[in-house]
Design a protein around this motif. Structure first.
Motif, PDB file in Angstrom:
ATOM      1  N   ALA A  45       0.846  -1.205   0.000  1.00  0.00           N
ATOM      2  CA  ALA A  45       0.000   0.000   0.000  1.00  0.00           C
ATOM      3  C   ALA A  45       0.879   1.250   0.000  1.00  0.00           C
ATOM      4  O   ALA A  45       0.617   2.213  -0.725  1.00  0.00           O
ATOM      5  CB  ALA A  45      -0.918  -0.002   1.223  1.00  0.00           C
ATOM      6  N   ARG A  46       1.934   1.216   0.806  1.00  0.00           N
ATOM      7  CA  ARG A  46       2.846   2.378   0.861  1.00  0.00           C
ATOM      8  C   ARG A  46       3.552   2.585  -0.474  1.00  0.00           C
ATOM      9  O   ARG A  46       3.803   3.708  -0.886  1.00  0.00           O
ATOM     10  CB  ARG A  46       3.878   2.188   1.982  1.00  0.00           C
ATOM     11  CG  ARG A  46       3.356   2.607   3.353  1.00  0.00           C
ATOM     12  CD  ARG A  46       4.486   2.711   4.368  1.00  0.00           C
ATOM     13  NE  ARG A  46       4.871   1.418   4.919  1.00  0.00           N
ATOM     14  CZ  ARG A  46       4.254   0.839   5.953  1.00  0.00           C
ATOM     15  NH1 ARG A  46       3.238   1.433   6.545  1.00  0.00           N
ATOM     16  NH2 ARG A  46       4.645  -0.339   6.401  1.00  0.00           N
ATOM     17  N   THR A  47       3.864   1.489  -1.146  1.00  0.00           N
ATOM     18  CA  THR A  47       4.567   1.592  -2.433  1.00  0.00           C
ATOM     19  C   THR A  47       3.693   2.276  -3.489  1.00  0.00           C
ATOM     20  O   THR A  47       4.153   3.148  -4.220  1.00  0.00           O
ATOM     21  CB  THR A  47       4.984   0.189  -2.940  1.00  0.00           C
ATOM     22  OG1 THR A  47       5.884  -0.370  -1.991  1.00  0.00           O
ATOM     23  CG2 THR A  47       5.653   0.258  -4.302  1.00  0.00           C
ATOM     24  N   ILE A  48       2.426   1.893  -3.559  1.00  0.00           N
ATOM     25  CA  ILE A  48       1.601   2.455  -4.650  1.00  0.00           C
ATOM     26  C   ILE A  48       0.915   3.764  -4.270  1.00  0.00           C
ATOM     27  O   ILE A  48       0.447   4.487  -5.148  1.00  0.00           O
ATOM     28  CB  ILE A  48       0.560   1.446  -5.199  1.00  0.00           C
ATOM     29  CG1 ILE A  48      -0.423   1.015  -4.125  1.00  0.00           C
ATOM     30  CG2 ILE A  48       1.246   0.254  -5.834  1.00  0.00           C
ATOM     31  CD1 ILE A  48      -1.622   0.258  -4.699  1.00  0.00           C
ATOM     32  N   LEU A  49       0.904   4.082  -2.968  1.00  0.00           N
ATOM     33  CA  LEU A  49       0.215   5.315  -2.541  1.00  0.00           C
ATOM     34  C   LEU A  49       0.676   6.558  -3.307  1.00  0.00           C
ATOM     35  O   LEU A  49      -0.160   7.342  -3.765  1.00  0.00           O
ATOM     36  CB  LEU A  49       0.386   5.506  -1.020  1.00  0.00           C
ATOM     37  CG  LEU A  49      -0.285   6.727  -0.391  1.00  0.00           C
ATOM     38  CD1 LEU A  49      -1.802   6.664  -0.538  1.00  0.00           C
ATOM     39  CD2 LEU A  49       0.073   6.834   1.093  1.00  0.00           C
ATOM     40  N   PRO A  50       1.975   6.779  -3.483  1.00  0.00           N
ATOM     41  CA  PRO A  50       2.379   8.006  -4.191  1.00  0.00           C
ATOM     42  C   PRO A  50       2.284   7.918  -5.705  1.00  0.00           C
ATOM     43  O   PRO A  50       2.497   8.925  -6.385  1.00  0.00           O
ATOM     44  CB  PRO A  50       3.852   8.187  -3.775  1.00  0.00           C
ATOM     45  CG  PRO A  50       4.279   6.938  -3.124  1.00  0.00           C
ATOM     46  CD  PRO A  50       3.129   6.006  -3.014  1.00  0.00           C
ATOM     47  N   LEU A  51       1.954   6.759  -6.259  1.00  0.00           N
ATOM     48  CA  LEU A  51       1.938   6.625  -7.720  1.00  0.00           C
ATOM     49  C   LEU A  51       0.612   7.110  -8.313  1.00  0.00           C
ATOM     50  O   LEU A  51      -0.440   6.915  -7.716  1.00  0.00           O
ATOM     51  CB  LEU A  51       2.133   5.146  -8.122  1.00  0.00           C
ATOM     52  CG  LEU A  51       3.418   4.467  -7.651  1.00  0.00           C
ATOM     53  CD1 LEU A  51       3.427   3.005  -8.131  1.00  0.00           C
ATOM     54  CD2 LEU A  51       4.645   5.204  -8.164  1.00  0.00           C
ATOM     55  N   GLU A 104       7.540  -5.549 -10.429  1.00  0.00           N
ATOM     56  CA  GLU A 104       8.835  -4.866 -10.617  1.00  0.00           C
ATOM     57  C   GLU A 104       9.038  -3.787  -9.563  1.00  0.00           C
ATOM     58  O   GLU A 104      10.142  -3.306  -9.342  1.00  0.00           O
ATOM     59  CB  GLU A 104       8.893  -4.217 -12.008  1.00  0.00           C
ATOM     60  CG  GLU A 104       9.015  -5.218 -13.138  1.00  0.00           C
ATOM     61  CD  GLU A 104       8.862  -4.548 -14.509  1.00  0.00           C
ATOM     62  OE1 GLU A 104       8.758  -3.298 -14.561  1.00  0.00           O
ATOM     63  OE2 GLU A 104       8.848  -5.290 -15.503  1.00  0.00           O
ATOM     64  N   LEU A 105       7.951  -3.381  -8.914  1.00  0.00           N
ATOM     65  CA  LEU A 105       8.058  -2.346  -7.885  1.00  0.00           C
ATOM     66  C   LEU A 105       8.546  -2.968  -6.573  1.00  0.00           C
ATOM     67  O   LEU A 105       8.140  -4.077  -6.222  1.00  0.00           O
ATOM     68  CB  LEU A 105       6.695  -1.674  -7.652  1.00  0.00           C
ATOM     69  CG  LEU A 105       6.089  -0.933  -8.851  1.00  0.00           C
ATOM     70  CD1 LEU A 105       4.624  -0.589  -8.564  1.00  0.00           C
ATOM     71  CD2 LEU A 105       6.886   0.339  -9.147  1.00  0.00           C
ATOM     72  N   ALA A 106       9.399  -2.218  -5.869  1.00  0.00           N
ATOM     73  CA  ALA A 106       9.912  -2.713  -4.596  1.00  0.00           C
ATOM     74  C   ALA A 106       8.754  -2.914  -3.623  1.00  0.00           C
ATOM     75  O   ALA A 106       7.866  -2.075  -3.532  1.00  0.00           O
ATOM     76  CB  ALA A 106      10.905  -1.714  -4.017  1.00  0.00           C
ATOM     77  N   GLY A 107       8.732  -4.055  -2.948  1.00  0.00           N
ATOM     78  CA  GLY A 107       7.713  -4.283  -1.924  1.00  0.00           C
ATOM     79  C   GLY A 107       6.431  -4.894  -2.450  1.00  0.00           C
ATOM     80  O   GLY A 107       5.479  -5.074  -1.692  1.00  0.00           O
ATOM     81  N   ILE A 108       6.376  -5.209  -3.748  1.00  0.00           N
ATOM     82  CA  ILE A 108       5.173  -5.866  -4.273  1.00  0.00           C
ATOM     83  C   ILE A 108       5.526  -7.248  -4.818  1.00  0.00           C
ATOM     84  O   ILE A 108       6.363  -7.385  -5.700  1.00  0.00           O
ATOM     85  CB  ILE A 108       4.491  -5.001  -5.354  1.00  0.00           C
ATOM     86  CG1 ILE A 108       4.031  -3.683  -4.704  1.00  0.00           C
ATOM     87  CG2 ILE A 108       3.307  -5.740  -5.990  1.00  0.00           C
ATOM     88  CD1 ILE A 108       3.275  -2.775  -5.600  1.00  0.00           C
ATOM     89  N   GLY A 109       4.894  -8.258  -4.256  1.00  0.00           N
ATOM     90  CA  GLY A 109       5.104  -9.647  -4.692  1.00  0.00           C
ATOM     91  C   GLY A 109       3.873 -10.146  -5.422  1.00  0.00           C
ATOM     92  O   GLY A 109       2.924  -9.390  -5.629  1.00  0.00           O
ATOM     93  N   PRO A 110       3.893 -11.427  -5.820  1.00  0.00           N
ATOM     94  CA  PRO A 110       2.772 -11.969  -6.604  1.00  0.00           C
ATOM     95  C   PRO A 110       1.412 -11.834  -5.908  1.00  0.00           C
ATOM     96  O   PRO A 110       0.416 -11.486  -6.562  1.00  0.00           O
ATOM     97  CB  PRO A 110       3.142 -13.445  -6.779  1.00  0.00           C
ATOM     98  CG  PRO A 110       4.611 -13.519  -6.522  1.00  0.00           C
ATOM     99  CD  PRO A 110       4.977 -12.406  -5.616  1.00  0.00           C
ATOM    100  N   SER A 111       1.345 -12.071  -4.589  1.00  0.00           N
ATOM    101  CA  SER A 111       0.012 -12.058  -3.967  1.00  0.00           C
ATOM    102  C   SER A 111      -0.513 -10.633  -3.789  1.00  0.00           C
ATOM    103  O   SER A 111      -1.699 -10.385  -3.982  1.00  0.00           O
ATOM    104  CB  SER A 111       0.005 -12.835  -2.648  1.00  0.00           C
ATOM    105  OG  SER A 111       0.757 -12.164  -1.681  1.00  0.00           O
ATOM    106  N   THR A 112       0.369  -9.692  -3.462  1.00  0.00           N
ATOM    107  CA  THR A 112      -0.119  -8.310  -3.358  1.00  0.00           C
ATOM    108  C   THR A 112      -0.415  -7.743  -4.749  1.00  0.00           C
ATOM    109  O   THR A 112      -1.351  -6.964  -4.922  1.00  0.00           O
ATOM    110  CB  THR A 112       0.880  -7.408  -2.605  1.00  0.00           C
ATOM    111  OG1 THR A 112       2.189  -7.600  -3.128  1.00  0.00           O
ATOM    112  CG2 THR A 112       0.877  -7.708  -1.117  1.00  0.00           C
ATOM    113  N   ALA A 113       0.348  -8.178  -5.753  1.00  0.00           N
ATOM    114  CA  ALA A 113       0.067  -7.731  -7.133  1.00  0.00           C
ATOM    115  C   ALA A 113      -1.313  -8.213  -7.575  1.00  0.00           C
ATOM    116  O   ALA A 113      -2.064  -7.480  -8.229  1.00  0.00           O
ATOM    117  CB  ALA A 113       1.147  -8.254  -8.082  1.00  0.00           C
TER     118      ALA A 113
END
Ligand SMILES: [Zn+2]
Ligand SMILES: [Zn+2]
Length: 375
Positions: free
Chosen positions: A67-73, A89-98
Motif C-alpha cells: 500500500a505504501r509503495t503504490i500510494l504516491p503513484l 517490478e516495484l519494490a515491496g510488491i510480490g505476486p500475492s499483493t500484485a
C-alpha cells in the motif's frame, strides 16, 4: 502523499474510502464485503482485518508495504502496470499483493478480502454499547519500539475507527528486547508526534505517552523531565514477575504513588493463551495496590488483548468495589489490533463498571486534566 495533482486526488479518494469503509461497517455491524475499493484501500483493509485476528505481523506487513509503495503513484501508472503484469517490478510488491492490486483495479473484490470480511463484525459480544462510548485508547505501540507499523499508520487507523485520541505509548529504555526508547529517542518521537498532529487538523489527536517500566524498587524507567513532557503515562511491570508478594506489592504501590503514573498497565502480567505460551499471574496484595490506585486516581487498565485478559475477573471486581478508575486499552502493536477494545469493553460491561469511571469514555480535555492533576 503524491506530488502531482493526479496522484493527490487518487490518494485522497482512496484514503477517504478506506476511512468511511472501516467506520461505516463498524457502526452498521455489517459483515458483507460491499463494493470494490481502490487498491490502497483494499490492501489496508486486508491488513487491518488480518491484524484484528492477531495474524502474524510479518505476513501482514507485505500488504501494508505494498500500500505504501503504490500510494504516491498516479492511478494511471498503477492501472497500466496491473494490465501489463509489471507490478512486481516495484519494490515491496510480490505476486500475492500484485494480484490484490490487479483485482482492485478491475473493480473486483479479491477472494482474500471476501473471506476476511466475513470476520469483520464485533470481536466480542456484550460490550457493544460501552464500546461505542469509548473515545480513544491509552495504550499503543509503534515501530519505534516493538510495534509493527509507523506511528502515523497507527494514528490513521485510530481515526478510521472513530477515535478522538490515541495515546502512543512506546516502551521505556530498560526494556531492551522491545527496543525501548532512551530519553533522546523519546524526545525525537515527540517532535514527530507534533508534526503528525499538525497535519491531522484537530478533530483527532495523537497524544504523547509512554509505557514506562516499573523498576524493581517501584521507580519509573524514564527521567522525570521526560515524563513531564508527556500527556499520559502507563506504568507496567515487565521484569521479575515472580518476585515475592510483599516485594511486588511495595513495588507496584511505589509506582502508583508516583505523580507521573496515570494508568497501571496489565497488572498481573499473566498470559492465558497465544503463541507466547501461558504465564501465571504475579502475586501481590491486590487490596492494597487497588486501594492506592483509588486514592491516587490512577486508572487500573483493562488490557483487551485476548492473551492477557488482565486483570482476571476476581481482581477486576475487587478494583470496581474499591472505587478505582479504569482504562480499557488495546495495547495494540499493529493498527488492526486497535480494534481489540471490543474484548475489554465486553469484560467491563459484564463486570457492571460505570462508564463514567472509565477514563477513555471521557472527552480529550477532561482526560488531559485528569492525567496532569497530580503534577
Ligand atoms: Zn506491557
Ligand atoms: Zn504495551
Amino acid at each position: 502523499m503524491g506530488d502531482t495533482p493526479a496522484a493527490a486526488s487518487y490518494c485522497a479518494g482512496d484514503l477517504r474510502y478506506a476511512g468511511t469503509g472501516a467506520v461505516e461497517e463498524k457502526k452498521l455491524g455489517d459483515n458483507t464485503s460491499g463494493a470494490a475499493r481502490g487498491p490502497v484501500s483494499t490492501l489496508r483493509r486486508i491488513a487491518f482485518l488480518m491484524e484484528r485476528q492477531r495474524e502474524e505481523t510479518r505476513r501482514i506487513e507485505a500488504f501494508r508495504n505494498a500500500a505504501r509503495t503504490i500510494l504516491p503513484l498516479p492511478e494511471d501508472e498503477v492501472r497500466r502496470r496491473a494490465e501489463a503484469g509489471t507490478l512486481t517490478e516495484l519494490a515491496g510488491i510480490g505476486p500475492s499483493t500484485a494480484a490484490v492490486i490487479t483485482d482492485a483495479c478491475n473493480g473486483v473484490v479479491p477472494e482474500r478480502l471476501v473471506a476476511l470480511e466475513r470476520t469483520a463484525g464485533p470481536l466480542a459480544r456484550g460490550g457493544e454499547e460501552l464500546r461505542a462510548r469509548l473515545r480513544g485508547d491509552l495504550h499503543s505501540h509503534s515501530d519505534w519500539s516493538d510495534g509493527g507499523s509507523p506511528l502515523e499508520e497507527m494514528a490513521m487507523t485510530a481515526m478510521e475507527l472513530g477515535h478522538d485520541y490515541l495515546v502512543l505509548t512506546d516502551h521505556s529504555p530498560r526494556l531492551r528486547v522491545a527496543n525501548g526508547l532512551s530519553a533522546e529517542r523519546l524526545s525525537r518521537q515527540l517532535g514527530v508526534v507534533e508534526a503528525v498532529n499538525e497535519h491531522l487538523g484537530g478533530s483527532f489527536t495523537l497524544l504523547k505517552g509512554i509505557e514506562v517500566d516499573i523498576l524493581d524498587d517501584g521507580a519509573l524507567d524514564q527521567t522525570p523531565e521526560m515524563l513531564d513532557r508527556l500527556d499520559v503515562r502507563v506504568a507496567s511491570v515487565h521484569s521479575k514477575l515472580k518476585m515475592d508478594a510483599a516485594a511486588m506489592t511495595k513495588r507496584m504501590i511505589g509506582a502508583v504513588r508516583n505523580p507521573h503514573a496515570n494508568v497501571l498497565g496489565h497488572c498481573t502480567g499473566r498470559l492465558v493463551t497465544g503463541n507466547r505460551g501461558v504465564r501465571p499471574q504475579s502475586q501481590f496484595d491486590a487490596h492494597a495496590v487497588f486501594g492506592a490506585c483509588a486514592e491516587e486516581g490512577v486508572a487500573v487498565e483493562i488490557n483487551s488483548r485476548p492473551e492477557r485478559r488482565d486483570p482476571p475477573t476476581v481482581l477486576l471486581e475487587l478494583a470496581r468495589d474499591l472505587g478505582c478508575l479504569f482504562s480499557i486499552d488495546s495495547d495494540a502493536h499493529a493498527p488492526g489490533q486497535l480494534d481489540m477494545l471490543d474484548h475489554g469493553a465486553a469484560r467491563a460491561s459484564e463486570a457492571g463498571i460505570d462508564p463514567d469511571r472509565i477514563v477513555n469514555t471521557w472527552k480529550r480535555d477532561r482526560l488531559l486534566e485528569w492525567a496532569s492533576a497530580r503534577l
